[in-house]
Motif scaffolding. Structure first.
Motif, PDB file in Angstrom:
ATOM      1  N   LYS A 143      -0.119  10.746  -3.813  1.00 19.91           N
ATOM      2  CA  LYS A 143       0.610  12.015  -3.655  1.00 19.91           C
ATOM      3  C   LYS A 143       0.963  12.618  -5.015  1.00 19.91           C
ATOM      4  O   LYS A 143       0.883  13.831  -5.199  1.00 19.91           O
ATOM      5  CB  LYS A 143       1.865  11.797  -2.810  1.00 19.91           C
ATOM      6  CG  LYS A 143       1.563  11.594  -1.332  1.00 19.91           C
ATOM      7  CD  LYS A 143       2.769  11.226  -0.524  1.00 19.91           C
ATOM      8  CE  LYS A 143       3.810  12.313  -0.545  1.00 19.91           C
ATOM      9  NZ  LYS A 143       4.959  12.027   0.352  1.00 19.91           N
ATOM     10  N   HIS A 196       0.026   4.870  -1.831  1.00 20.66           N
ATOM     11  CA  HIS A 196       0.068   6.174  -1.165  1.00 20.66           C
ATOM     12  C   HIS A 196       0.950   7.146  -1.951  1.00 20.66           C
ATOM     13  O   HIS A 196       0.608   8.315  -2.110  1.00 20.66           O
ATOM     14  CB  HIS A 196       0.577   6.017   0.267  1.00 20.66           C
ATOM     15  CG  HIS A 196       0.706   7.318   0.997  1.00 20.66           C
ATOM     16  ND1 HIS A 196      -0.388   8.058   1.385  1.00 20.66           N
ATOM     17  CD2 HIS A 196       1.802   8.023   1.374  1.00 20.66           C
ATOM     18  CE1 HIS A 196       0.032   9.173   1.972  1.00 20.66           C
ATOM     19  NE2 HIS A 196       1.358   9.169   1.976  1.00 20.66           N
ATOM     20  N   ARG A 197       2.076   6.662  -2.461  1.00 17.09           N
ATOM     21  CA  ARG A 197       2.955   7.517  -3.266  1.00 17.09           C
ATOM     22  C   ARG A 197       2.261   7.971  -4.548  1.00 17.09           C
ATOM     23  O   ARG A 197       2.399   9.124  -4.961  1.00 17.09           O
ATOM     24  CB  ARG A 197       4.261   6.790  -3.598  1.00 17.09           C
ATOM     25  CG  ARG A 197       5.233   6.752  -2.423  1.00 17.09           C
ATOM     26  CD  ARG A 197       6.624   6.350  -2.869  1.00 17.09           C
ATOM     27  NE  ARG A 197       6.658   5.088  -3.580  1.00 17.09           N
ATOM     28  CZ  ARG A 197       6.940   3.910  -3.031  1.00 17.09           C
ATOM     29  NH1 ARG A 197       7.232   3.840  -1.758  1.00 17.09           N
ATOM     30  NH2 ARG A 197       6.956   2.825  -3.760  1.00 17.09           N
ATOM     31  N   ARG A 237       0.814  -1.213   0.000  1.00 15.83           N
ATOM     32  CA  ARG A 237       0.000   0.000   0.000  1.00 15.83           C
ATOM     33  C   ARG A 237       0.849   1.265   0.000  1.00 15.83           C
ATOM     34  O   ARG A 237       0.352   2.333  -0.275  1.00 15.83           O
ATOM     35  CB  ARG A 237      -0.931   0.020   1.213  1.00 15.83           C
ATOM     36  CG  ARG A 237      -2.034  -0.991   1.231  1.00 15.83           C
ATOM     37  CD  ARG A 237      -2.990  -1.047   0.085  1.00 15.83           C
ATOM     38  NE  ARG A 237      -3.574   0.182  -0.356  1.00 15.83           N
ATOM     39  CZ  ARG A 237      -4.134   0.338  -1.548  1.00 15.83           C
ATOM     40  NH1 ARG A 237      -4.158  -0.661  -2.390  1.00 15.83           N
ATOM     41  NH2 ARG A 237      -4.650   1.474  -1.910  1.00 15.83           N
ATOM     42  N   ASP A 238       2.122   1.119   0.336  1.00 16.18           N
ATOM     43  CA  ASP A 238       3.009   2.278   0.333  1.00 16.18           C
ATOM     44  C   ASP A 238       3.117   2.867  -1.068  1.00 16.18           C
ATOM     45  O   ASP A 238       3.108   4.084  -1.235  1.00 16.18           O
ATOM     46  CB  ASP A 238       4.390   1.885   0.863  1.00 16.18           C
ATOM     47  CG  ASP A 238       5.297   3.094   1.045  1.00 16.18           C
ATOM     48  OD1 ASP A 238       4.817   4.103   1.610  1.00 16.18           O
ATOM     49  OD2 ASP A 238       6.457   3.035   0.626  1.00 16.18           O
ATOM     50  N   SER A 239       3.187   2.010  -2.097  1.00 16.05           N
ATOM     51  CA  SER A 239       3.276   2.515  -3.467  1.00 16.05           C
ATOM     52  C   SER A 239       1.975   3.206  -3.869  1.00 16.05           C
ATOM     53  O   SER A 239       1.994   4.197  -4.597  1.00 16.05           O
ATOM     54  CB  SER A 239       3.617   1.396  -4.448  1.00 16.05           C
ATOM     55  OG  SER A 239       2.597   0.432  -4.474  1.00 16.05           O
TER      56      SER A 239
END
Length: 86
Positions: free
Chosen positions: A9, A5-6, A1-3
């Motif tokens: 952004k 979130h990026r 999920r970090d990707s």
């Protein structure tokens, strides 16, 4: 999920999406496919059927048109967070 979130952004910096809320962009990210291109790659060609929408996350892209004499002419440069396609 970090990707994801990026990518949210990144999309929040795109003019076409500036009126969307975070959660709306997050839903949109679930539908996206991240593609990578090298310098000199053609992303789309003049006359191709258009069914994709591209956002430049990093780098730039040249927009060229083909003249009747067969030469290509650069008409625009697109930079980070700009978009093209349909």
């Amino acid at each position: 999920r970090d990707s994801a979130h990026r990518l949210v952004k990144v999309l929040r910096k795109v003019k076409a999406f500036e009126s969307l809320k975070y959660n709306e962009i997050a839903r949109l990210v679930d539908l996206l496919t991240e593609l990578h291109f090298k310098a000199g790659d053609f992303i789309v060609r003049q006359g191709d059927h258009g069914d994709s929408f591209y956002v430049i996350k990093r780098g730039q892209a040249s927009v060229t048109i083909n003249g009747e004499d067969g030469t290509s002419k650069e008409v625009m440069q697109l930079a980070e967070y700009e978009y093209f396609g349909e």
